[in-house]
Design a protein around this motif. Sequence first.
Motif, mmCIF file in Angstrom:
data_model
loop_
_atom_site.group_PDB
_atom_site.id
_atom_site.type_symbol
_atom_site.label_atom_id
_atom_site.label_comp_id
_atom_site.label_asym_id
_atom_site.label_seq_id
_atom_site.Cartn_x
_atom_site.Cartn_y
_atom_site.Cartn_z
ATOM 1 N N ASN A 81 0.832 -1.215 0.000
ATOM 2 C CA ASN A 81 0.000 0.000 0.000
ATOM 3 C C ASN A 81 0.863 1.260 0.000
ATOM 4 O OD1 ASN A 81 -2.223 -1.728 0.266
ATOM 5 N ND2 ASN A 81 -2.030 -1.702 2.500
ATOM 6 N N LEU A 82 1.923 1.196 -0.749
ATOM 7 C CA LEU A 82 2.896 2.283 -0.734
ATOM 8 C C LEU A 82 2.337 3.527 -1.427
ATOM 9 C CD1 LEU A 82 5.874 2.993 -0.002
ATOM 10 C CD2 LEU A 82 6.467 2.296 -2.317
ATOM 11 N N SER A 83 2.363 4.650 -0.704
ATOM 12 C CA SER A 83 1.863 5.909 -1.267
ATOM 13 C C SER A 83 2.853 7.009 -0.964
ATOM 14 C CB SER A 83 0.511 6.287 -0.657
ATOM 15 O OG SER A 83 -0.424 5.246 -0.838
ATOM 16 N N LYS A 84 2.982 7.907 -1.952
ATOM 17 C CA LYS A 84 3.806 9.088 -1.738
ATOM 18 C C LYS A 84 3.075 10.294 -2.321
ATOM 19 C CE LYS A 84 7.234 11.617 -0.580
ATOM 20 N NZ LYS A 84 7.570 11.808 0.852
ATOM 21 N N GLN A 85 2.831 11.258 -1.436
ATOM 22 C CA GLN A 85 2.160 12.470 -1.871
ATOM 23 C C GLN A 85 3.135 13.632 -1.874
ATOM 24 O OE1 GLN A 85 -1.389 11.822 0.815
ATOM 25 N NE2 GLN A 85 -2.038 13.688 -0.277
ATOM 26 N N PHE A 86 3.049 14.457 -2.895
ATOM 27 C CA PHE A 86 3.741 15.748 -2.888
ATOM 28 C C PHE A 86 2.637 16.796 -2.913
ATOM 29 C CE2 PHE A 86 6.815 12.896 -5.001
ATOM 30 C CZ PHE A 86 7.880 13.042 -4.124
ATOM 31 N N HIS A 93 -0.528 12.749 -5.914
ATOM 32 C CA HIS A 93 -0.109 11.399 -5.536
ATOM 33 C C HIS A 93 0.896 10.875 -6.556
ATOM 34 C CE1 HIS A 93 -3.084 10.543 -2.356
ATOM 35 N NE2 HIS A 93 -3.846 11.386 -3.031
ATOM 36 N N ALA A 94 2.182 10.865 -6.202
ATOM 37 C CA ALA A 94 3.192 10.304 -7.112
ATOM 38 C C ALA A 94 3.057 8.784 -7.158
ATOM 39 C CB ALA A 94 4.592 10.697 -6.663
ATOM 40 N N LEU A 95 2.783 8.193 -5.996
ATOM 41 C CA LEU A 95 2.464 6.767 -5.927
ATOM 42 C C LEU A 95 1.209 6.632 -5.091
ATOM 43 C CD1 LEU A 95 5.916 5.036 -5.152
ATOM 44 C CD2 LEU A 95 4.791 5.268 -7.377
ATOM 45 N N LEU A 104 12.263 5.920 -2.979
ATOM 46 C CA LEU A 104 11.711 5.327 -1.752
ATOM 47 C C LEU A 104 12.498 4.071 -1.376
ATOM 48 C CD1 LEU A 104 7.917 5.793 -2.514
ATOM 49 C CD2 LEU A 104 9.053 6.649 -0.461
ATOM 50 N N ALA A 105 12.869 3.277 -2.382
ATOM 51 C CA ALA A 105 13.613 2.042 -2.124
ATOM 52 C C ALA A 105 15.000 2.344 -1.570
ATOM 53 C CB ALA A 105 13.713 1.209 -3.398
ATOM 54 N N ASN A 106 15.511 3.535 -1.869
ATOM 55 C CA ASN A 106 16.834 3.941 -1.383
ATOM 56 C C ASN A 106 16.784 4.750 -0.093
ATOM 57 O OD1 ASN A 106 19.081 3.124 -3.177
ATOM 58 N ND2 ASN A 106 17.697 3.964 -4.703
ATOM 59 N N GLY A 107 15.590 4.995 0.395
ATOM 60 C CA GLY A 107 15.466 5.796 1.613
ATOM 61 C C GLY A 107 15.725 7.274 1.385
ATOM 62 N N LEU A 108 15.713 7.731 0.144
ATOM 63 C CA LEU A 108 15.899 9.159 -0.137
ATOM 64 C C LEU A 108 14.594 9.923 0.030
ATOM 65 C CD1 LEU A 108 18.185 8.902 -3.275
ATOM 66 C CD2 LEU A 108 18.859 9.476 -0.943
ATOM 67 N N LEU A 109 13.495 9.173 0.004
ATOM 68 C CA LEU A 109 12.182 9.725 0.310
ATOM 69 C C LEU A 109 11.546 8.797 1.341
ATOM 70 C CD1 LEU A 109 10.743 10.408 -3.284
ATOM 71 C CD2 LEU A 109 11.537 12.141 -1.652
ATOM 72 N N ALA A 110 10.643 9.340 2.141
ATOM 73 C CA ALA A 110 9.913 8.506 3.090
ATOM 74 C C ALA A 110 8.474 8.361 2.587
ATOM 75 C CB ALA A 110 9.921 9.158 4.473
ATOM 76 N N PRO A 111 7.874 7.179 2.770
ATOM 77 C CA PRO A 111 6.497 6.982 2.312
ATOM 78 C C PRO A 111 5.523 7.912 3.045
ATOM 79 C CG PRO A 111 7.495 4.876 2.969
ATOM 80 C CD PRO A 111 8.423 5.969 3.407
ATOM 81 N N SER A 112 4.464 8.362 2.358
ATOM 82 C CA SER A 112 3.392 9.093 3.033
ATOM 83 C C SER A 112 2.504 8.103 3.775
ATOM 84 C CB SER A 112 2.550 9.868 2.020
ATOM 85 O OG SER A 112 3.365 10.718 1.245
#
Lengths: 126, 232
Positions: free
Chosen positions: B9-14, B18-20, B49-57
Amino acid sequence: MKWIFDNDRPIYVQLTYLIKLGIVSGAFPAGSAMPSVRTLATEAGVNPNTMQKALSDLEGIGLLHTQRTAGRYVTEDTGAIEQTKQTLAQKHIDVFFEGMNSLGMDGKTAITLAEKSLNNSSREVM
Amino acid sequence: MTPLLRCQNLSKQFGAFHALYNLNLSIGRGRIIGLLGPNGSGKTTLIKLANGLLAPSFGEIFVGENKPGPETKKIVSYLPDRTYFDQWMRVHDCLSLFRDFYEDFDTAKANDMLFSLKIDPNALFRSLSKGTKEKVQLVLVMSRKAQLYLLDEPIGGVDPAARDYILQTIISNYNEEGTVIISTHLIQDIEKVLDDVIFLMNGQVERFASVDAIREYEKKSVDEVFREVFRC
Protein backbone atom coordinates in the motif's frame (compact mmCIF):
# COMPACT_ATOMS: atom_id res chain seq x y z
CA MET A 1 25.86 -17.03 -35.98
CA LYS A 2 23.47 -14.08 -36.27
CA TRP A 3 20.99 -13.39 -33.52
CA ILE A 4 18.16 -11.36 -35.03
CA PHE A 5 14.71 -11.26 -33.51
CA ASP A 6 11.16 -10.39 -34.66
CA ASN A 7 8.83 -8.26 -32.62
CA ASP A 8 5.74 -10.42 -32.66
CA ARG A 9 6.88 -13.68 -31.09
CA PRO A 10 8.24 -14.66 -27.67
CA ILE A 11 12.03 -14.43 -27.54
CA TYR A 12 12.58 -17.95 -26.19
CA VAL A 13 10.68 -19.40 -29.17
CA GLN A 14 12.98 -17.52 -31.54
CA LEU A 15 16.06 -18.58 -29.57
CA THR A 16 14.99 -22.22 -29.78
CA TYR A 17 14.65 -21.86 -33.54
CA LEU A 18 18.01 -20.11 -33.99
CA ILE A 19 19.87 -22.70 -31.93
CA LYS A 20 18.15 -25.49 -33.88
CA LEU A 21 19.45 -23.82 -37.05
CA GLY A 22 22.90 -23.73 -35.49
CA ILE A 23 22.73 -27.45 -34.79
CA VAL A 24 21.45 -28.57 -38.21
CA SER A 25 23.86 -26.26 -40.03
CA GLY A 26 26.84 -27.52 -38.04
CA ALA A 27 27.62 -24.27 -36.23
CA PHE A 28 27.03 -26.39 -33.11
CA PRO A 29 28.30 -29.81 -34.35
CA ALA A 30 26.90 -33.15 -33.17
CA GLY A 31 28.48 -34.26 -29.91
CA SER A 32 30.20 -30.92 -29.25
CA ALA A 33 30.03 -28.99 -25.98
CA MET A 34 27.64 -26.02 -25.94
CA PRO A 35 28.91 -22.68 -24.66
CA SER A 36 27.61 -21.71 -21.20
CA VAL A 37 24.23 -20.04 -20.75
CA ARG A 38 25.93 -16.79 -19.83
CA THR A 39 28.19 -16.83 -22.89
CA LEU A 40 25.31 -17.59 -25.21
CA ALA A 41 23.08 -14.98 -23.56
CA THR A 42 25.76 -12.30 -23.84
CA GLU A 43 26.42 -13.19 -27.47
CA ALA A 44 22.74 -13.09 -28.36
CA GLY A 45 22.12 -10.01 -26.19
CA VAL A 46 19.25 -11.70 -24.36
CA ASN A 47 18.23 -12.38 -20.80
CA PRO A 48 20.06 -15.39 -19.31
CA ASN A 49 16.83 -16.88 -17.93
CA THR A 50 15.29 -16.74 -21.41
CA MET A 51 18.34 -18.47 -22.89
CA GLN A 52 18.11 -21.10 -20.15
CA LYS A 53 14.48 -21.73 -21.06
CA ALA A 54 15.31 -22.17 -24.75
CA LEU A 55 18.12 -24.62 -23.95
CA SER A 56 15.84 -26.60 -21.62
CA ASP A 57 13.26 -26.84 -24.40
CA LEU A 58 15.93 -28.23 -26.75
CA GLU A 59 16.89 -30.74 -24.07
CA GLY A 60 13.23 -31.68 -23.85
CA ILE A 61 13.19 -32.68 -27.52
CA GLY A 62 16.54 -34.45 -27.27
CA LEU A 63 18.73 -32.16 -29.39
CA LEU A 64 20.81 -31.21 -26.35
CA HIS A 65 21.65 -33.11 -23.21
CA THR A 66 23.25 -32.20 -19.91
CA GLN A 67 26.07 -34.16 -18.37
CA ARG A 68 25.87 -33.78 -14.65
CA THR A 69 29.24 -32.14 -14.15
CA ALA A 70 30.52 -31.37 -17.61
CA GLY A 71 27.79 -29.08 -18.92
CA ARG A 72 25.60 -29.20 -21.96
CA TYR A 73 26.28 -31.08 -25.21
CA VAL A 74 24.74 -31.35 -28.66
CA THR A 75 23.26 -34.79 -29.23
CA GLU A 76 25.44 -37.39 -30.99
CA ASP A 77 22.34 -38.76 -32.69
CA THR A 78 22.94 -37.52 -36.26
CA GLY A 79 19.67 -39.20 -37.28
CA ALA A 80 17.72 -36.89 -34.95
CA ILE A 81 19.59 -33.87 -36.30
CA GLU A 82 18.84 -34.88 -39.90
CA GLN A 83 15.18 -35.37 -38.94
CA THR A 84 15.08 -31.83 -37.52
CA LYS A 85 16.66 -30.52 -40.70
CA GLN A 86 13.98 -32.22 -42.80
CA THR A 87 11.21 -30.76 -40.64
CA LEU A 88 12.66 -27.26 -40.96
CA ALA A 89 13.13 -27.73 -44.72
CA GLN A 90 9.52 -28.84 -45.07
CA LYS A 91 8.39 -25.58 -43.45
CA HIS A 92 10.36 -23.55 -46.00
CA ILE A 93 8.85 -25.59 -48.81
CA ASP A 94 5.32 -25.05 -47.45
CA VAL A 95 5.91 -21.30 -47.28
CA PHE A 96 7.23 -21.32 -50.86
CA PHE A 97 4.18 -23.12 -52.25
CA GLU A 98 1.78 -20.99 -50.23
CA GLY A 99 3.41 -17.88 -51.63
CA MET A 100 3.25 -19.13 -55.20
CA ASN A 101 -0.36 -20.24 -54.70
CA SER A 102 -1.30 -16.79 -53.55
CA LEU A 103 0.03 -15.56 -56.91
CA GLY A 104 -2.35 -18.00 -58.62
CA MET A 105 0.31 -20.54 -59.64
CA ASP A 106 -0.10 -24.26 -59.22
CA GLY A 107 2.63 -26.47 -57.80
CA LYS A 108 4.05 -27.62 -61.15
CA THR A 109 4.36 -24.08 -62.49
CA ALA A 110 6.03 -23.03 -59.26
CA ILE A 111 8.59 -25.83 -59.52
CA THR A 112 9.31 -25.05 -63.19
CA LEU A 113 9.90 -21.41 -62.28
CA ALA A 114 12.12 -22.40 -59.37
CA GLU A 115 14.23 -24.66 -61.59
CA LYS A 116 14.56 -21.95 -64.19
CA SER A 117 15.67 -19.51 -61.51
CA LEU A 118 18.20 -22.03 -60.22
CA ASN A 119 19.68 -22.56 -63.71
CA ASN A 120 19.84 -18.85 -64.45
CA SER A 121 21.39 -17.78 -61.24
CA SER A 122 24.88 -18.47 -60.06
CA ARG A 123 23.39 -20.04 -56.95
CA GLU A 124 25.60 -22.78 -55.60
CA VAL A 125 24.29 -26.29 -56.24
CA MET A 126 25.40 -28.72 -53.58
CA MET B 1 11.74 -16.92 0.53
CA THR B 2 11.51 -13.24 1.40
CA PRO B 3 11.12 -11.08 -1.68
CA LEU B 4 14.04 -8.79 -2.42
CA LEU B 5 11.79 -5.74 -2.77
CA ARG B 6 8.30 -5.48 -1.37
CA CYS B 7 5.83 -2.58 -1.36
CA GLN B 8 2.67 -2.63 0.66
CA ASN B 9 0.00 0.00 0.00
CA LEU B 10 2.90 2.28 -0.73
CA SER B 11 1.86 5.91 -1.27
CA LYS B 12 3.81 9.09 -1.74
CA GLN B 13 2.16 12.47 -1.87
CA PHE B 14 3.74 15.75 -2.89
CA GLY B 15 1.16 18.28 -1.70
CA ALA B 16 -2.09 17.24 -3.34
CA PHE B 17 -0.34 15.15 -5.99
CA HIS B 18 -0.11 11.40 -5.54
CA ALA B 19 3.19 10.30 -7.11
CA LEU B 20 2.46 6.77 -5.93
CA TYR B 21 -0.91 5.58 -4.74
CA ASN B 22 -1.53 2.32 -2.87
CA LEU B 23 1.15 0.49 -4.79
CA ASN B 24 1.65 -3.21 -4.09
CA LEU B 25 4.61 -5.03 -5.53
CA SER B 26 6.75 -8.02 -4.73
CA ILE B 27 10.01 -8.68 -6.59
CA GLY B 28 12.14 -11.79 -6.22
CA ARG B 29 15.79 -12.60 -6.87
CA GLY B 30 17.59 -13.44 -10.10
CA ARG B 31 15.49 -11.15 -12.31
CA ILE B 32 16.20 -8.32 -14.72
CA ILE B 33 13.17 -6.06 -14.65
CA GLY B 34 12.16 -3.03 -16.69
CA LEU B 35 10.35 -0.27 -14.80
CA LEU B 36 8.41 1.47 -17.51
CA GLY B 37 5.94 4.32 -17.59
CA PRO B 38 5.41 7.78 -19.04
CA ASN B 39 6.93 10.88 -17.44
CA GLY B 40 5.46 11.52 -14.02
CA SER B 41 4.16 7.97 -13.55
CA GLY B 42 6.20 7.45 -10.38
CA LYS B 43 9.30 5.53 -11.53
CA THR B 44 11.90 7.78 -9.89
CA THR B 45 9.75 8.21 -6.78
CA LEU B 46 9.59 4.43 -6.35
CA ILE B 47 13.36 4.08 -6.78
CA LYS B 48 14.03 6.91 -4.33
CA LEU B 49 11.71 5.33 -1.75
CA ALA B 50 13.61 2.04 -2.12
CA ASN B 51 16.83 3.94 -1.38
CA GLY B 52 15.47 5.80 1.61
CA LEU B 53 15.90 9.16 -0.14
CA LEU B 54 12.18 9.72 0.31
CA ALA B 55 9.91 8.51 3.09
CA PRO B 56 6.50 6.98 2.31
CA SER B 57 3.39 9.09 3.03
CA PHE B 58 1.50 5.87 3.73
CA GLY B 59 2.30 2.18 3.46
CA GLU B 60 5.63 0.42 3.65
CA ILE B 61 8.58 -0.61 1.54
CA PHE B 62 11.08 -3.37 2.38
CA VAL B 63 14.38 -4.40 0.88
CA GLY B 64 14.76 -8.00 2.00
CA GLU B 65 13.77 -7.98 5.67
CA ASN B 66 14.52 -4.33 6.31
CA LYS B 67 13.12 -0.91 5.68
CA PRO B 68 15.53 1.29 3.69
CA GLY B 69 18.46 2.30 5.90
CA PRO B 70 22.16 1.59 6.48
CA GLU B 71 21.62 -2.20 6.28
CA THR B 72 19.87 -2.05 2.93
CA LYS B 73 22.38 0.40 1.45
CA LYS B 74 25.00 -2.32 1.76
CA ILE B 75 23.11 -4.51 -0.66
CA VAL B 76 21.56 -1.92 -2.96
CA SER B 77 23.56 -0.37 -5.79
CA TYR B 78 21.83 2.78 -6.99
CA LEU B 79 22.33 4.80 -10.15
CA PRO B 80 20.54 8.14 -9.64
CA ASP B 81 19.15 10.24 -12.45
CA ARG B 82 21.71 13.00 -11.82
CA THR B 83 25.42 13.35 -11.07
CA TYR B 84 26.70 14.03 -7.57
CA PHE B 85 30.51 14.18 -7.74
CA ASP B 86 32.45 17.25 -6.60
CA GLN B 87 33.99 19.72 -9.03
CA TRP B 88 37.60 18.81 -8.16
CA MET B 89 37.23 15.06 -8.61
CA ARG B 90 39.01 13.03 -11.26
CA VAL B 91 37.56 9.71 -12.41
CA HIS B 92 39.99 7.75 -10.21
CA ASP B 93 38.88 9.83 -7.20
CA CYS B 94 35.31 8.68 -7.85
CA LEU B 95 36.58 5.09 -7.79
CA SER B 96 38.38 5.68 -4.47
CA LEU B 97 35.21 7.16 -3.02
CA PHE B 98 33.26 4.05 -3.95
CA ARG B 99 36.02 1.79 -2.63
CA ASP B 100 35.90 3.61 0.71
CA PHE B 101 32.12 3.52 0.97
CA TYR B 102 31.26 0.05 -0.25
CA GLU B 103 32.87 -3.22 0.86
CA ASP B 104 31.59 -4.95 -2.25
CA PHE B 105 33.26 -2.55 -4.72
CA ASP B 106 35.59 -4.27 -7.21
CA THR B 107 38.21 -1.71 -8.29
CA ALA B 108 39.83 -4.00 -10.87
CA LYS B 109 36.50 -4.57 -12.54
CA ALA B 110 35.77 -0.84 -12.63
CA ASN B 111 39.17 -0.16 -14.23
CA ASP B 112 38.55 -2.88 -16.83
CA MET B 113 35.24 -1.33 -17.75
CA LEU B 114 36.69 2.18 -17.96
CA PHE B 115 39.37 0.80 -20.28
CA SER B 116 36.77 -0.92 -22.53
CA LEU B 117 34.82 2.32 -22.74
CA LYS B 118 38.06 4.28 -23.44
CA ILE B 119 37.61 6.56 -20.44
CA ASP B 120 40.77 8.10 -18.97
CA PRO B 121 40.87 7.57 -15.17
CA ASN B 122 42.86 10.80 -14.83
CA ALA B 123 40.23 12.96 -16.53
CA LEU B 124 38.41 15.55 -14.45
CA PHE B 125 34.87 14.32 -13.97
CA ARG B 126 33.40 17.78 -14.63
CA SER B 127 35.25 18.01 -17.96
CA LEU B 128 33.54 14.89 -19.35
CA SER B 129 30.60 15.01 -21.74
CA LYS B 130 27.12 14.25 -20.40
CA GLY B 131 27.15 10.75 -21.88
CA THR B 132 30.63 9.94 -20.57
CA LYS B 133 29.64 11.10 -17.08
CA GLU B 134 26.72 8.68 -17.24
CA LYS B 135 29.04 5.89 -18.34
CA VAL B 136 31.40 6.52 -15.41
CA GLN B 137 28.54 6.44 -12.94
CA LEU B 138 27.20 3.25 -14.42
CA VAL B 139 30.66 1.65 -14.27
CA LEU B 140 30.82 2.50 -10.56
CA VAL B 141 27.39 1.12 -9.82
CA MET B 142 27.88 -2.08 -11.82
CA SER B 143 31.28 -2.74 -10.23
CA ARG B 144 29.65 -3.43 -6.89
CA LYS B 145 28.63 -6.97 -6.06
CA ALA B 146 25.22 -5.95 -4.76
CA GLN B 147 21.96 -7.85 -4.53
CA LEU B 148 19.63 -5.17 -5.84
CA TYR B 149 20.68 -2.80 -8.62
CA LEU B 150 18.37 0.18 -9.08
CA LEU B 151 19.23 1.95 -12.31
CA ASP B 152 17.29 5.14 -12.99
CA GLU B 153 17.55 5.87 -16.74
CA PRO B 154 20.98 4.27 -17.23
CA ILE B 155 21.14 4.41 -21.03
CA GLY B 156 19.25 7.57 -21.95
CA GLY B 157 22.27 9.75 -22.64
CA VAL B 158 24.79 7.30 -24.07
CA ASP B 159 25.48 6.42 -27.69
CA PRO B 160 24.11 3.17 -29.17
CA ALA B 161 27.49 1.39 -29.16
CA ALA B 162 28.01 2.11 -25.47
CA ARG B 163 24.39 1.13 -24.86
CA ASP B 164 25.14 -2.33 -26.26
CA TYR B 165 28.21 -2.60 -24.05
CA ILE B 166 26.22 -1.57 -20.99
CA LEU B 167 23.50 -4.12 -21.71
CA GLN B 168 26.15 -6.81 -22.20
CA THR B 169 27.62 -5.82 -18.85
CA ILE B 170 24.23 -6.22 -17.22
CA ILE B 171 23.81 -9.67 -18.80
CA SER B 172 27.28 -10.92 -17.92
CA ASN B 173 26.88 -9.60 -14.38
CA TYR B 174 23.71 -11.58 -13.91
CA ASN B 175 23.58 -13.85 -10.89
CA GLU B 176 20.77 -15.83 -9.33
CA GLU B 177 20.92 -13.94 -6.05
CA GLY B 178 20.73 -10.49 -7.56
CA THR B 179 18.02 -8.48 -9.27
CA VAL B 180 18.40 -5.52 -11.59
CA ILE B 181 15.62 -2.96 -11.96
CA ILE B 182 16.03 -0.57 -14.89
CA SER B 183 13.81 2.43 -15.41
CA THR B 184 13.86 3.65 -18.98
CA HIS B 185 11.98 5.00 -21.97
CA LEU B 186 14.17 3.10 -24.43
CA ILE B 187 12.12 -0.08 -24.27
CA GLN B 188 13.05 -1.39 -27.68
CA ASP B 189 16.74 -1.34 -26.83
CA ILE B 190 16.43 -3.30 -23.61
CA GLU B 191 13.42 -5.52 -24.16
CA LYS B 192 15.45 -8.63 -25.05
CA VAL B 193 17.48 -8.31 -21.87
CA LEU B 194 14.50 -8.21 -19.51
CA ASP B 195 12.69 -11.03 -17.70
CA ASP B 196 9.73 -8.93 -16.65
CA VAL B 197 8.32 -5.48 -17.11
CA ILE B 198 6.37 -3.30 -14.73
CA PHE B 199 4.13 -0.65 -16.31
CA LEU B 200 3.51 2.23 -13.93
CA MET B 201 0.50 4.44 -14.60
CA ASN B 202 -0.52 7.32 -12.35
CA GLY B 203 1.45 5.90 -9.43
CA GLN B 204 0.01 2.41 -9.66
CA VAL B 205 1.05 -0.87 -11.27
CA GLU B 206 -0.80 -1.14 -14.58
CA ARG B 207 0.75 -4.53 -15.29
CA PHE B 208 3.60 -6.74 -14.11
CA ALA B 209 4.32 -9.57 -16.53
CA SER B 210 7.13 -11.40 -18.26
CA VAL B 211 8.29 -10.05 -21.63
CA ASP B 212 7.60 -13.36 -23.34
CA ALA B 213 4.13 -13.64 -21.79
CA ILE B 214 3.27 -10.20 -23.21
CA ARG B 215 4.67 -11.11 -26.62
CA GLU B 216 2.89 -14.45 -26.62
CA TYR B 217 -0.45 -12.99 -25.57
CA GLU B 218 -0.42 -9.70 -27.49
CA LYS B 219 1.61 -10.90 -30.51
CA LYS B 220 3.51 -7.63 -30.26
CA SER B 221 6.68 -6.34 -28.72
CA VAL B 222 6.55 -4.74 -25.28
CA ASP B 223 7.51 -1.47 -26.95
CA GLU B 224 4.41 -1.60 -29.16
CA VAL B 225 2.17 -2.58 -26.25
CA PHE B 226 3.55 0.33 -24.22
CA ARG B 227 2.73 2.78 -27.01
CA GLU B 228 -0.85 1.51 -27.06
CA VAL B 229 -1.39 1.51 -23.31
CA PHE B 230 0.02 5.01 -22.87
CA ARG B 231 -1.23 6.60 -26.08
CA CYS B 232 -1.60 10.36 -25.59
